[in-house]
Design a protein around this motif. Structure first.
Motif, PDB file in Angstrom:
ATOM      1  N   ASN A  25       0.857  -1.234  -0.120  1.00 22.35           N
ATOM      2  CA  ASN A  25       0.032  -0.239   0.090  1.00 22.35           C
ATOM      3  C   ASN A  25       0.959   1.381  -0.090  1.00 22.35           C
ATOM      4  OD1 ASN A  25       0.935   0.438   2.514  1.00 22.35           O
ATOM      5  ND2 ASN A  25      -1.204   0.360   3.559  1.00 22.35           N
ATOM      6  N   TYR A  26       2.217   1.120  -0.220  1.00 28.33           N
ATOM      7  CA  TYR A  26       3.109   2.321  -0.370  1.00 28.33           C
ATOM      8  C   TYR A  26       4.069   1.745  -1.447  1.00 28.33           C
ATOM      9  CZ  TYR A  26       6.489   5.680   1.336  1.00 28.33           C
ATOM     10  OH  TYR A  26       7.149   6.883   1.251  1.00 28.33           O
ATOM     11  N   GLN A  27       3.967   2.735  -2.421  1.00 31.17           N
ATOM     12  CA  GLN A  27       5.100   2.755  -3.532  1.00 31.17           C
ATOM     13  C   GLN A  27       5.186   1.413  -3.963  1.00 31.17           C
ATOM     14  OE1 GLN A  27       9.000   4.072  -2.223  1.00 31.17           O
ATOM     15  NE2 GLN A  27       8.237   6.298  -1.805  1.00 31.17           N
ATOM     16  N   ALA A  28       3.784   0.670  -4.085  1.00 30.23           N
ATOM     17  CA  ALA A  28       3.794  -0.455  -5.139  1.00 30.23           C
ATOM     18  C   ALA A  28       4.521  -0.522  -6.243  1.00 30.23           C
ATOM     19  CB  ALA A  28       2.378  -0.758  -5.064  1.00 30.23           C
ATOM     20  N   ASP A  29       4.466   0.525  -7.161  1.00 35.01           N
ATOM     21  CA  ASP A  29       5.284   0.519  -8.456  1.00 35.01           C
ATOM     22  C   ASP A  29       6.626   0.277  -8.180  1.00 35.01           C
ATOM     23  OD1 ASP A  29       5.307   3.173  -7.330  1.00 35.01           O
ATOM     24  OD2 ASP A  29       5.579   4.063  -9.211  1.00 35.01           O
ATOM     25  N   LYS A  30       7.253   0.597  -7.160  1.00 29.41           N
ATOM     26  CA  LYS A  30       8.484   0.206  -6.811  1.00 29.41           C
ATOM     27  C   LYS A  30       8.849  -1.218  -6.225  1.00 29.41           C
ATOM     28  CE  LYS A  30      12.546   2.075  -4.004  1.00 29.41           C
ATOM     29  NZ  LYS A  30      12.724   3.227  -3.169  1.00 29.41           N
ATOM     30  N   TYR A  31       8.245  -1.483  -5.069  1.00 30.19           N
ATOM     31  CA  TYR A  31       8.217  -2.678  -4.341  1.00 30.19           C
ATOM     32  C   TYR A  31       7.633  -3.924  -5.138  1.00 30.19           C
ATOM     33  CZ  TYR A  31      10.276   0.464  -0.849  1.00 30.19           C
ATOM     34  OH  TYR A  31      11.044   1.570  -0.291  1.00 30.19           O
ATOM     35  N   LEU A  32       6.740  -3.889  -5.962  1.00 29.34           N
ATOM     36  CA  LEU A  32       6.186  -5.292  -6.331  1.00 29.34           C
ATOM     37  C   LEU A  32       7.262  -5.767  -7.564  1.00 29.34           C
ATOM     38  CD1 LEU A  32       2.159  -4.703  -6.617  1.00 29.34           C
ATOM     39  CD2 LEU A  32       3.537  -6.313  -5.372  1.00 29.34           C
ATOM     40  N   PRO A  33       7.719  -4.745  -8.312  1.00 28.35           N
ATOM     41  CA  PRO A  33       8.799  -5.511  -9.070  1.00 28.35           C
ATOM     42  C   PRO A  33       9.941  -5.921  -8.311  1.00 28.35           C
ATOM     43  CG  PRO A  33       7.860  -3.636  -9.973  1.00 28.35           C
ATOM     44  CD  PRO A  33       7.311  -3.503  -8.649  1.00 28.35           C
ATOM     45  N   LEU A  34      10.393  -5.459  -7.567  1.00 20.76           N
ATOM     46  CA  LEU A  34      11.397  -5.887  -6.677  1.00 20.76           C
ATOM     47  C   LEU A  34      11.337  -6.987  -6.077  1.00 20.76           C
ATOM     48  CD1 LEU A  34      14.413  -5.298  -5.243  1.00 20.76           C
ATOM     49  CD2 LEU A  34      13.298  -4.078  -3.705  1.00 20.76           C
ATOM     50  N   ALA A  35      10.077  -7.401  -5.634  1.00 19.72           N
ATOM     51  CA  ALA A  35       9.773  -8.455  -5.037  1.00 19.72           C
ATOM     52  C   ALA A  35       9.656  -9.620  -6.150  1.00 19.72           C
ATOM     53  CB  ALA A  35       8.557  -8.610  -4.160  1.00 19.72           C
ATOM     54  N   ARG A  36       9.322  -9.383  -7.166  1.00 22.68           N
ATOM     55  CA  ARG A  36       9.122 -10.203  -8.176  1.00 22.68           C
ATOM     56  C   ARG A  36      10.667 -10.735  -8.618  1.00 22.68           C
ATOM     57  NH1 ARG A  36       4.189  -6.742 -10.023  1.00 22.68           N
ATOM     58  NH2 ARG A  36       5.953  -5.830 -11.217  1.00 22.68           N
ATOM     59  N   GLN A  37      11.245  -9.805  -8.984  1.00 23.86           N
ATOM     60  CA  GLN A  37      12.646  -9.935  -9.253  1.00 23.86           C
ATOM     61  C   GLN A  37      13.329 -11.037  -8.364  1.00 23.86           C
ATOM     62  OE1 GLN A  37      14.928  -6.644  -9.372  1.00 23.86           O
ATOM     63  NE2 GLN A  37      16.904  -7.516 -10.301  1.00 23.86           N
ATOM     64  N   GLN A  38      13.142 -10.772  -7.041  1.00 25.49           N
ATOM     65  CA  GLN A  38      13.739 -11.614  -6.233  1.00 25.49           C
ATOM     66  C   GLN A  38      13.347 -12.783  -6.038  1.00 25.49           C
ATOM     67  OE1 GLN A  38      14.687 -10.030  -2.264  1.00 25.49           O
ATOM     68  NE2 GLN A  38      15.740  -7.969  -3.074  1.00 25.49           N
ATOM     69  N   LEU A  39      11.745 -13.102  -6.224  1.00 25.19           N
ATOM     70  CA  LEU A  39      11.222 -14.355  -6.116  1.00 25.19           C
ATOM     71  C   LEU A  39      11.697 -15.142  -7.730  1.00 25.19           C
ATOM     72  CD1 LEU A  39       7.689 -13.423  -5.419  1.00 25.19           C
ATOM     73  CD2 LEU A  39       9.211 -14.638  -3.935  1.00 25.19           C
ATOM     74  N   ALA A  40      11.889 -14.521  -8.574  1.00 28.91           N
ATOM     75  CA  ALA A  40      12.277 -15.273  -9.843  1.00 28.91           C
ATOM     76  C   ALA A  40      13.812 -15.800  -9.585  1.00 28.91           C
ATOM     77  CB  ALA A  40      12.409 -14.164 -11.160  1.00 28.91           C
ATOM     78  N   ALA A  41      14.540 -15.219  -8.741  1.00 30.83           N
ATOM     79  CA  ALA A  41      15.843 -15.986  -8.262  1.00 30.83           C
ATOM     80  C   ALA A  41      15.490 -17.263  -7.672  1.00 30.83           C
ATOM     81  CB  ALA A  41      16.754 -15.062  -7.580  1.00 30.83           C
ATOM     82  N   LEU A  42      14.313 -17.574  -7.163  1.00 28.80           N
ATOM     83  CA  LEU A  42      14.230 -18.739  -6.502  1.00 28.80           C
ATOM     84  C   LEU A  42      13.582 -19.941  -7.303  1.00 28.80           C
ATOM     85  CD1 LEU A  42      12.338 -17.601  -3.367  1.00 28.80           C
ATOM     86  CD2 LEU A  42      14.826 -18.075  -3.536  1.00 28.80           C
ATOM     87  N   GLY A  43      13.389 -19.574  -8.452  1.00 33.37           N
ATOM     88  CA  GLY A  43      12.617 -20.501  -9.530  1.00 33.37           C
ATOM     89  C   GLY A  43      11.646 -19.919 -10.487  1.00 33.37           C
ATOM     90  N   GLU A  44      10.765 -20.483 -11.239  1.00 29.48           N
ATOM     91  CA  GLU A  44      10.101 -19.990 -12.401  1.00 29.48           C
ATOM     92  C   GLU A  44       8.732 -19.264 -11.749  1.00 29.48           C
ATOM     93  OE1 GLU A  44       7.556 -21.960 -15.954  1.00 29.48           O
ATOM     94  OE2 GLU A  44       9.059 -23.052 -15.241  1.00 29.48           O
ATOM     95  N   VAL A  45       8.495 -17.984 -12.149  1.00 31.32           N
ATOM     96  CA  VAL A  45       7.390 -17.222 -11.653  1.00 31.32           C
ATOM     97  C   VAL A  45       6.306 -17.070 -12.822  1.00 31.32           C
ATOM     98  CG1 VAL A  45       7.031 -15.109 -10.901  1.00 31.32           C
ATOM     99  CG2 VAL A  45       9.042 -16.183 -10.139  1.00 31.32           C
ATOM    100  N   ARG A  46       5.045 -17.351 -12.216  1.00 36.79           N
ATOM    101  CA  ARG A  46       4.052 -16.862 -12.979  1.00 36.79           C
ATOM    102  C   ARG A  46       3.182 -15.930 -12.085  1.00 36.79           C
ATOM    103  NH1 ARG A  46       5.292 -21.853 -13.697  1.00 36.79           N
ATOM    104  NH2 ARG A  46       5.762 -22.754 -15.589  1.00 36.79           N
ATOM    105  N   LEU A  47       2.513 -14.850 -12.921  1.00 35.94           N
ATOM    106  CA  LEU A  47       2.054 -13.785 -12.281  1.00 35.94           C
ATOM    107  C   LEU A  47       0.478 -13.666 -12.571  1.00 35.94           C
ATOM    108  CD1 LEU A  47       4.659 -11.088 -12.809  1.00 35.94           C
ATOM    109  CD2 LEU A  47       4.225 -12.600 -10.774  1.00 35.94           C
ATOM    110  N   SER A  48      -0.358 -13.241 -11.695  1.00 39.79           N
ATOM    111  CA  SER A  48      -1.806 -13.043 -12.015  1.00 39.79           C
ATOM    112  C   SER A  48      -1.785 -11.491 -12.200  1.00 39.79           C
ATOM    113  CB  SER A  48      -2.699 -13.273 -10.650  1.00 39.79           C
ATOM    114  OG  SER A  48      -2.339 -12.137  -9.666  1.00 39.79           O
ATOM    115  N   THR A  49      -2.942 -10.586 -12.694  1.00 43.96           N
ATOM    116  CA  THR A  49      -3.094  -9.490 -12.774  1.00 43.96           C
ATOM    117  C   THR A  49      -2.826  -8.811 -11.462  1.00 43.96           C
ATOM    118  OG1 THR A  49      -4.540  -9.896 -14.544  1.00 43.96           O
ATOM    119  CG2 THR A  49      -4.664  -7.512 -13.674  1.00 43.96           C
ATOM    120  N   ALA A  50      -2.148  -7.657 -11.379  1.00 42.48           N
ATOM    121  CA  ALA A  50      -2.312  -6.833 -10.197  1.00 42.48           C
ATOM    122  C   ALA A  50      -3.330  -6.069 -10.028  1.00 42.48           C
ATOM    123  CB  ALA A  50      -1.045  -5.640 -10.247  1.00 42.48           C
TER     124      ALA A  50
END
Length: 165
Positions: A25-50
């Protein structure tokens, strides 16, 4: 149809796939991509709509910022215990500058919240093939502390299932 378990009952079990709920609920445009990038380092990522959603705890007397929420299907490169994953996600939240303590009556800014909705354990047959994702829903365990899912979580999980992203 789906098994529900308290997270503590499967803490030590190796997990091969999971569905997460991300929220900010704060700077989602900054923190969601950062989280997705770090999750991608753990394996294959598929996303729903935000989805952007109002905070369900907001009132007229105490308005709160909207959340941006997204579900993630993560196929881990290497099986990891649920306990280790929980610690990894807590660290990731910290990397996103999550502050868990607020003063009374202070609006809570959540840079990143990661919740585990469902897991598939290593003892279940697993395939990295996109065609097999969610094929057998009976292999999945829903975290009892997260069920029933919130509307945006349910929508995200359904989208991941239907589109087999």
């Amino acid at each position: 149809m789906l098994k529900r378990c308290a997270p503590e009952t499967v803490q030590a079990q190796p997990v091969v796939e999971l569905v997460l709920a991300l929220g900010s609920n704060y700077q989602a445009d900054k923190y969601l991509p950062l989280a997705r990038q770090q999750l991608a380092a753990l394996g294959e990522v598929r996303l729903s709509t935000a989805f952007q959603n109002p905070d369900f705890t907001a009132t007229l007397e105490q308005p709160k910022p909207d959340y941006t929420n997204q579900c993630v299907h993560l196929v881990l490169t290497t099986p990891v215990s649920l306990q280790q994953l929980q610690q990894t996600f807590r660290t990731l939240e910290g990397d996103c500058h999550r502050c868990r303590q607020t003063k009374p009556n202070q609006v809570r800014r959540v840079t990143m919240d990661i919740d585990i909705l469902m897991v598939k354990l290593a003892d279940k047959e697993n395939s990295l093939s996109k065609d097999s994702i969610f094929k057998s829903m009976s292999d999945w365990i829903v975290m009892a502390d997260r069920y029933p899912f919130k509307a945006h979580e349910e929508a995200g999980v359904k989208e991941l299932i239907l589109t087999k992203l």
